[in-house]
Enzyme design. Structure first.
Site, PDB file in Angstrom:
ATOM      1  N   ASP A  36       1.011  -1.304   0.109  1.00 56.62           N
ATOM      2  CA  ASP A  36       0.061  -0.046   0.069  1.00 56.62           C
ATOM      3  C   ASP A  36       1.034   1.225  -0.127  1.00 56.62           C
ATOM      4  O   ASP A  36       2.268   1.209   0.098  1.00 56.62           O
ATOM      5  CB  ASP A  36      -0.927   0.016   1.239  1.00 56.62           C
ATOM      6  CG  ASP A  36      -0.325   0.087   2.700  1.00 56.62           C
ATOM      7  OD1 ASP A  36       0.757   0.411   2.461  1.00 56.62           O
ATOM      8  OD2 ASP A  36      -1.171  -0.179   3.541  1.00 56.62           O
ATOM      9  N   SER A  37       0.266   2.471  -0.350  1.00 53.18           N
ATOM     10  CA  SER A  37       1.212   3.686  -0.476  1.00 53.18           C
ATOM     11  C   SER A  37       1.629   4.345   0.677  1.00 53.18           C
ATOM     12  O   SER A  37       2.252   5.486   0.565  1.00 53.18           O
ATOM     13  CB  SER A  37       0.405   4.459  -1.658  1.00 53.18           C
ATOM     14  OG  SER A  37      -0.863   4.791  -1.013  1.00 53.18           O
ATOM     15  N   GLY A  56      -0.918   5.976   2.494  1.00 52.06           N
ATOM     16  CA  GLY A  56      -1.838   7.014   2.676  1.00 52.06           C
ATOM     17  C   GLY A  56      -2.590   6.814   3.931  1.00 52.06           C
ATOM     18  O   GLY A  56      -2.569   7.557   4.967  1.00 52.06           O
ATOM     19  N   GLN A  99     -12.133   6.608  -4.314  1.00 50.63           N
ATOM     20  CA  GLN A  99     -12.474   7.245  -2.965  1.00 50.63           C
ATOM     21  C   GLN A  99     -13.863   7.952  -3.215  1.00 50.63           C
ATOM     22  O   GLN A  99     -14.469   7.570  -4.207  1.00 50.63           O
ATOM     23  CB  GLN A  99     -11.515   8.299  -2.338  1.00 50.63           C
ATOM     24  CG  GLN A  99     -10.298   7.539  -2.021  1.00 50.63           C
ATOM     25  CD  GLN A  99     -10.259   6.872  -0.690  1.00 50.63           C
ATOM     26  OE1 GLN A  99     -11.346   6.668  -0.054  1.00 50.63           O
ATOM     27  NE2 GLN A  99      -9.158   6.115  -0.385  1.00 50.63           N
ATOM     28  N   GLY A 121     -11.212   3.492   1.478  1.00 49.03           N
ATOM     29  CA  GLY A 121     -11.990   4.492   2.354  1.00 49.03           C
ATOM     30  C   GLY A 121     -13.351   3.599   2.963  1.00 49.03           C
ATOM     31  O   GLY A 121     -14.364   4.257   3.180  1.00 49.03           O
ATOM     32  N   ASP A 158      -7.321  -7.571   1.491  1.00 50.39           N
ATOM     33  CA  ASP A 158      -6.450  -7.582   2.545  1.00 50.39           C
ATOM     34  C   ASP A 158      -7.143  -7.163   3.685  1.00 50.39           C
ATOM     35  O   ASP A 158      -8.068  -6.617   3.857  1.00 50.39           O
ATOM     36  CB  ASP A 158      -5.325  -6.814   2.396  1.00 50.39           C
ATOM     37  CG  ASP A 158      -5.572  -5.456   2.790  1.00 50.39           C
ATOM     38  OD1 ASP A 158      -6.037  -4.944   2.067  1.00 50.39           O
ATOM     39  OD2 ASP A 158      -4.921  -5.044   3.927  1.00 50.39           O
ATOM     40  N   CYS A 172     -10.897 -28.545   9.389  1.00 50.12           N
ATOM     41  CA  CYS A 172      -9.703 -27.768   8.699  1.00 50.12           C
ATOM     42  C   CYS A 172      -8.378 -28.631   8.851  1.00 50.12           C
ATOM     43  O   CYS A 172      -8.222 -29.474   9.814  1.00 50.12           O
ATOM     44  CB  CYS A 172      -9.451 -26.711   9.892  1.00 50.12           C
ATOM     45  SG  CYS A 172      -7.968 -25.525   9.394  1.00 50.12           S
ATOM     46  N   CYS A 192      -5.206 -27.686   8.970  1.00 46.41           N
ATOM     47  CA  CYS A 192      -4.104 -26.691   9.313  1.00 46.41           C
ATOM     48  C   CYS A 192      -3.249 -27.491  10.497  1.00 46.41           C
ATOM     49  O   CYS A 192      -3.792 -28.389  11.089  1.00 46.41           O
ATOM     50  CB  CYS A 192      -4.560 -25.289   9.794  1.00 46.41           C
ATOM     51  SG  CYS A 192      -5.107 -25.100  11.506  1.00 46.41           S
ATOM     52  N   CYS A 252      -5.144 -27.522  13.747  1.00 39.73           N
ATOM     53  CA  CYS A 252      -6.068 -28.462  13.985  1.00 39.73           C
ATOM     54  C   CYS A 252      -5.912 -30.154  13.809  1.00 39.73           C
ATOM     55  O   CYS A 252      -6.803 -30.656  14.370  1.00 39.73           O
ATOM     56  CB  CYS A 252      -7.346 -28.045  12.929  1.00 39.73           C
ATOM     57  SG  CYS A 252      -8.022 -26.484  13.289  1.00 39.73           S
ATOM     58  N   HIS A 262      -4.187 -21.298  11.831  1.00 43.91           N
ATOM     59  CA  HIS A 262      -5.475 -21.892  11.793  1.00 43.91           C
ATOM     60  C   HIS A 262      -6.182 -20.611  10.851  1.00 43.91           C
ATOM     61  O   HIS A 262      -7.009 -20.743  10.092  1.00 43.91           O
ATOM     62  CB  HIS A 262      -6.134 -22.129  12.803  1.00 43.91           C
ATOM     63  CG  HIS A 262      -7.489 -22.292  12.597  1.00 43.91           C
ATOM     64  ND1 HIS A 262      -8.113 -23.341  12.010  1.00 43.91           N
ATOM     65  CD2 HIS A 262      -8.707 -21.400  12.869  1.00 43.91           C
ATOM     66  CE1 HIS A 262      -9.472 -23.120  11.922  1.00 43.91           C
ATOM     67  NE2 HIS A 262      -9.524 -21.942  12.365  1.00 43.91           N
TER      68      HIS A 262
HETATM   69 ZN    ZN Z   1      -7.092 -25.156  11.631  1.00 44.30          ZN
END
Ligand code: ZN
Length: 375
Positions: A92-93, A95, A189, A216, A266, A304, A306, A309, A335
């Site tokens: 990101d810039s 701002g 914006q 924004g 994000d 899950c 991961c 888990c 997770h």
């Molecule tokens: Zn998990």
């Protein structure tokens, strides 16, 4: 090195299934980008971030210009080498962070002067400098420098802020040095005002960007207002360029935004929550600090795959949370990032299959049903 490209592979209503190609690899969209503010996704080694399914991460111009500086990172081979992340990076810039973190800000047509929130040192950030920093970092996707319009803002204030951001967008484009496989995105914006959003989108299209972000939002306006802004803004953006909703959001925000045609996201939510004992699951949010997990031998989320888990019980996760162990943040962040990446993969699959509506309905049902109590 290939060009930066965006290919639309399938649609379901307004939703899009696509693929971005960058100098550092491909990104399947819709995509979620874990946030690596200070050149690290907190509590995670880069290889483990990749292990959750993430293909692209976000890093932060503001934080990196203050410490260790863009010039230092450039001397050390650029951000990919510096942080050991070989995949695509979006920066990101600065701002938004200047407005939310820096001290003694002075905003002018030229840019923003401010003092660092770390040590009070004086800095200036202009569209030209923000683009130069992102060039030094070597980011695959750079963002135009903008002013994040405060919320709430009267229409006149939102308008002059948006118009300043559009002049800065033009300067950002002029300062940008194109490289194969790299891209510059503009940022729409205009606050919560549909007409301002449409004018901002039109101004950015006239300048011409490789992708378009919506900025924004998720600043306190609420989900229905945010979705309303997206409904008005999406038709004003070109079909053949990626669309990025900045700083969003909760799982149901992502589903609603994908349904409306957003390709990239994000948010700090999965990583920040991982450091405060909050876990996202198919049955809603779970707080591992809660005493009800103390003797629970089940995994956090049986569906899950991961490391948290498959290797640990809720009782153990509760224990390391209560003991303040670093491993708690590591496991819960792993997770949560995996949960977000699995959600994006499911959204991509549903968009391809034309079953996004049914997926969204089932998701809401499972979330409403809540966590399954221990026996
Ligand atoms: Zn998990």
């Amino acid at each position: 090195m290939s060009d930066f490209t965006f290919t639309l592979l399938a649609r379901d209503g307004a939703a899009r299934r696509g693929r971005i190609e960058t100098a550092h690899g491909m990104v399947e969209t819709p995509a979620f980008m874990p946030v690596g503010t200070a050149a690290t996704v907190k509590a995670m080694r880069p290889e483990d971030v990749g292990g959750t399914g993430a293909q692209i991460i976000l890093a932060n111009t503001y934080h990196l210009m203050l410490r260790p500086s863009a010039e230092r990172i450039a001397e050390l081979g650029g951000l990919h080498t510096f942080m050991n992340w070989p995949g695509p990076i979006l920066t990101d810039s600065g701002g938004f962070q200047v407005m939310s973190l820096a001290k003694l800000r002075k905003l002018s047509e030229k840019g923003v002067t401010f003092r660092s929130h770390l040590d009070g040192a004086k800095f200036e950030l202009t569209p030209e400098r923000a683009i130069e920093i992102q060039h030094l970092l070597g980011s695959d996707i750079a963002m135009a420098f903008d002013e994040c319009t405060p919320f709430p803002a009267e229409e006149a204030a939102a308008q002059s802020s948006m118009e300043l951001s559009m002049r800065w967008a033009e300067r950002s484009k002029r300062a940008y040095r194109a490289r194969p496989g790299h891209a510059l995105f503009g940022i729409v914006q205009g606050g919560v005002y549909p007409e301002l959003r449409r004018r901002s989108a039109a101004a950015l299209r006239d300048i011409g960007f490789d992708g378009y972000a919506v900025g924004g939002l998720a600043v306190g306006e609420g989900q229905s207002t945010m979705f309303g802004v997206l409904d008005e803004t999406m038709p004003a953006l070109p079909e053949d360029r990626p669309r990025y909703l900045m700083g969003v959001g909760k799982p149901d925000d992502l589903i609603g935004a994908v349904t409306r045609g957003i390709d990239m996201f994000d948010c700090v939510l999965p990583t920040r929550s991982g450091r405060t004992a909050q876990a996202f699951t198919r049955r809603g949010t779970v707080n591992l600090r809660n005493a009800r997990h103390a003797a629970d031998p089940r995994p956090l989320d049986a569906a899950c795959g991961c490391a948290a888990c498959t290797g640990y019980s809720r009782a153990y996760l509760h224990h390391v949370v209560r003991a303040g162990e670093i491993l708690a943040a590591m496991l819960l962040t792993t997770h949560n990032l995996r949960y977000y990446q699995d959600l994006m993969a499911a959204l991509r699959g549903a968009t391809e299959a034309g079953t996004l509506g049914a997926f969204a309905a089932r998701f809401a049902e499972e979330q409403d049903a809540g966590d399954i109590p221990a026996l």
